[in-house]
Motif scaffolding. Sequence first.
Motif, PDB file in Angstrom:
ATOM      1  N   VAL A  96      -2.975  -7.371 -19.001  1.00  0.00           N
ATOM      2  CA  VAL A  96      -2.329  -6.984 -20.259  1.00  0.00           C
ATOM      3  C   VAL A  96      -1.336  -8.059 -20.697  1.00  0.00           C
ATOM      4  CG1 VAL A  96      -0.766  -5.320 -21.347  1.00  0.00           C
ATOM      5  CG2 VAL A  96      -2.613  -4.512 -19.866  1.00  0.00           C
ATOM      6  N   ALA A  97      -0.548  -8.575 -19.751  1.00  0.00           N
ATOM      7  CA  ALA A  97       0.446  -9.593 -20.079  1.00  0.00           C
ATOM      8  C   ALA A  97      -0.203 -10.859 -20.627  1.00  0.00           C
ATOM      9  CB  ALA A  97       1.285  -9.923 -18.846  1.00  0.00           C
ATOM     10  N   ASP A  98      -1.393 -11.194 -20.129  1.00  0.00           N
ATOM     11  CA  ASP A  98      -2.065 -12.425 -20.543  1.00  0.00           C
ATOM     12  C   ASP A  98      -2.926 -12.247 -21.787  1.00  0.00           C
ATOM     13  OD1 ASP A  98      -2.936 -15.300 -19.719  1.00  0.00           O
ATOM     14  OD2 ASP A  98      -4.837 -14.247 -20.043  1.00  0.00           O
ATOM     15  N   ARG A  99      -3.558 -11.081 -21.934  1.00  0.00           N
ATOM     16  CA  ARG A  99      -4.567 -10.903 -22.977  1.00  0.00           C
ATOM     17  C   ARG A  99      -4.057 -10.232 -24.251  1.00  0.00           C
ATOM     18  NH1 ARG A  99      -7.212 -13.547 -19.652  1.00  0.00           N
ATOM     19  NH2 ARG A  99      -9.410 -13.203 -19.143  1.00  0.00           N
ATOM     20  N   CYS A 100      -2.962  -9.486 -24.151  1.00  0.00           N
ATOM     21  CA  CYS A 100      -2.548  -8.671 -25.290  1.00  0.00           C
ATOM     22  C   CYS A 100      -1.461  -9.338 -26.111  1.00  0.00           C
ATOM     23  CB  CYS A 100      -2.099  -7.295 -24.801  1.00  0.00           C
ATOM     24  SG  CYS A 100      -3.434  -6.354 -24.025  1.00  0.00           S
TER      25      CYS A 100
END
Length: 240
Positions: free
Chosen positions: A87-91
């Motif tokens: 989530v931290a990388d993709r969102c």
Amino acid sequence: MSRAERLLQLLQVLRRYRRPVSGQALSDELGVSIRTLYRDIASLQAQGAMIEGEPGIGYVMKPGFMLPPIMLGSEELDALVLGMRWVADRCDKTLSSGALSALAKIAAVLPAELHRELEESSLLVGAPLTRPTHTISPDLLRAAVRAEQKLDITYVNGAGIHSRRIVWPFALVYFDQSRVLMCWCELRADFRNFRSDRILSVEQMEERYPKKRSTLLREWRKFNQVASRTILPESDSIDR
């Protein structure tokens, strides 16, 4: 399984029941003897757990009781770290910040051994080949889903055809390469999915749609089973 893990598991099982459940049913589910179950309940009650009931009647935990800091197994910790890192990388920035903040809060209440295991986790998220470009803020789309409010959107499909729709957004699906807004479309009088990177403009209307988003999601799942559709970023389930 340690005694501490067993007690925590008992609390988690009790949370699922809104009505009294028999000691025998609890012992069967947990795989312990009835004597051990009664002893564990007594221990939890002595430690302040709000569990009501007695042998022969059943047990129920009062609503609102907060579980103590969760003890996580290695697989659970791996899943948590990997999910938060994804989530931290993709969102978008809002969800990315939320994931890192949540992970920090969880790390703060873990025992030293688990805290070290979390920091040394070797499960990493690889960079995507491409990142979608969004004209519309995902924050606005999520807010409309939460508020159950209609959206007035301008959409361009894969063939470059523009259309204006009034939609009822009830879910936002995250893929590596795209995001898909799941809606009921008033124009089509049917369920439609819209890639968020193809939404050119959006206006959150004051009017709420007439159903609960949970109801729409249930209806979509039922429809999806009949129609054998899947939520794919490039498929007939995406509006053209």
